[in-house]
Design an enzyme around this catalytic site. Sequence first.
Site, short mmCIF file in Angstrom:
data_model
loop_
_atom_site.label_atom_id
_atom_site.label_comp_id
_atom_site.label_asym_id
_atom_site.label_seq_id
_atom_site.Cartn_x
_atom_site.Cartn_y
_atom_site.Cartn_z
N GLU A 210 9.42 -19.97 18.97
CA GLU A 210 8.69 -20.94 19.99
C GLU A 210 8.05 -21.91 18.96
O GLU A 210 6.64 -22.39 19.32
CB GLU A 210 7.94 -20.07 20.72
CG GLU A 210 8.57 -19.20 21.82
CD GLU A 210 8.08 -18.62 23.04
OE1 GLU A 210 6.87 -19.33 23.26
OE2 GLU A 210 8.25 -17.60 23.48
N ILE B 145 0.81 -1.23 -0.06
CA ILE B 145 0.11 -0.01 0.10
C ILE B 145 0.87 1.29 0.03
O ILE B 145 0.56 2.44 -0.45
CB ILE B 145 -0.88 0.12 1.25
CG1 ILE B 145 -1.97 -1.01 0.91
CG2 ILE B 145 -1.73 1.30 1.32
CD1 ILE B 145 -2.98 -1.68 2.06
#
Length: 354
Positions: free
Chosen positions: A336, A310
Site C-alpha cells: 500500500e 534479544i
Amino acid sequence: MEWDEASHFPVEIMPKLAEMGLLGVIFPEKYGGAGLGYIEYSITIEELARVDGSVGLIVAAHNSLCSNHIYKFGTETQKQKFLVPLARGKSIGAWSLTEPEAGSDAGGTRTTAVRNGSHWILNGAKTFTTNGRYADVCVAMAVTNREKASHGISALILEKGMAGFRPGKKENKLGMRASDTSEVIFSDCRVPGENLLGQEGEGFINSLQILDGGRISIAALALGMAQGAFEAATRYAKQRKQFGKTIGEFQAIQFKLADMATQIEAARLLVYQAAWLADRKDARFTRESSMAKLFASEIAVRVANEAVQIHGGYGFIKDYPVEKYYRDVKLCTIGEGTSEIQKLVIARQLLGKK
Ligand SMILES: Cc1cc2nc3c(=O)[nH]c(=O)nc-3n(C[C@H](O)[C@H](O)[C@H](O)COP(=O)(O)OP(=O)(O)OC[C@H]3O[C@@H](n4cnc5c(N)ncnc54)[C@H](O)[C@@H]3O)c2cc1C
C-alpha cells in the site's frame, strides 16, 4: 507457524472471522457489517497481527480495500449484490491495482477495459493481489481512456467464474506466507456494464482515497506485529539466564525493551489519531494515515529486529515466534505504498502540492 511453513491460506478460519463480524468491521449493519469505525477496525487488525500478520493482512485487504471501494463508490444495487455478502463473510474480496510495470507509479496501469455494447472487455494482468486466488469478488483498475491519464482509469468489479478472469502465479514469499499473494489475469474478460464501480475514469483517483484508509490498516498491522514481537522478547528476557542472571537484568537489554515500548506507544498514538480522523466523516486524513503507516512500519521492522537480537541464536530458530515476526513485518514498509512513497505523500501535503 504451520500455515507459514506450508504457505497455507487458512480458509478454515474465514467462517469464524465472519461470525465475529471481522470481515465487515467498518460497514453499517444494513450492509451486513459490524457498524464499527476505524478505531475499532485498527484494534481488530492490531490484535490479529499481534498473533499472526497473515490473518491481519487477509482481513485488511478484504475490508479496507475491496469492500470499502464498493461501499464508498458503489451504487445501492452494487452494495446489495457485492458488499452485503463480503461484509457478512460469505464471499472473500481482493483489490487489484498493482501491475508488473506499475507499482509505486500505479497511474502507469496497462490493463485495458474497452466498451463493447453493454459490456467491458478487460485485458491485462495484475500482480501481488492479496487474496487473489481465494477471492470471490475482485475490484480491478483498468485504463478506459489512455488520453486522460490518471483520469482515464476506471474500477470494475469482477466475480469468480467470469470467463477470462483467473488467478495466475501464487507468489512464494519471505513472510506473510499464510496470506495469498497472486497474479490476476484478464484475457478478453467480459464484464457487464453495471459492474463499473464509481464514475468512468475516476477509478485511480478513487483508489487514492481507498489507500488513505487502507494505510491505516497496514499501520495497525505493523503495530500489532511490533507488539507481539515485543511481548515475546520481554517474556524471553525474564526467562533466559546468562552469567548467573536473567538477561533482563542487563541494562543493554533493558534499554532495548524501553526503546521498543516507547516506539510502539508512539506508533499506536499515530495509528489511533489517523483512525479517529477517518471516523470524522468531514476530515481529511491523507497526511495522518501516511505518517502512521510510515512510522509504524519502520519502527515495527526495528522492534522485530531487536526482538530477534534479544533472543540471541534462538531468535534465528523457528521454534520461537520472533523469527516469523521479523520476516512478516517487512511487508508493512512496502505494501500500500512503500516508505519512500509515504514520504512523497506527506511532503506533498505539507507543501500543498497535488
Ligand atoms: C505481500 C504483498 C501484498 C500486496 N498486496 C497488494 C494488493 O492486494 N493489491 C495491490 O494492488 N497491490 C498489492 N501489493 C503491491 C504493493 O502495493 C507494491 O509492491 C508497492 O506499491 C511497491 O510497488 P513495486 O513492488 O512495483 O515497487 P517499485 O515501485 O518498483 O519500487 C521499487 C523501489 O523504488 C522506490 N521508488 C519508486 N518510485 C519512487 C519515487 N518516486 N521516489 C522514491 N523512491 C521510489 C520504492 O520506494 C522502492 O524502494 C502487494 C505487495 C506485496 C509484496
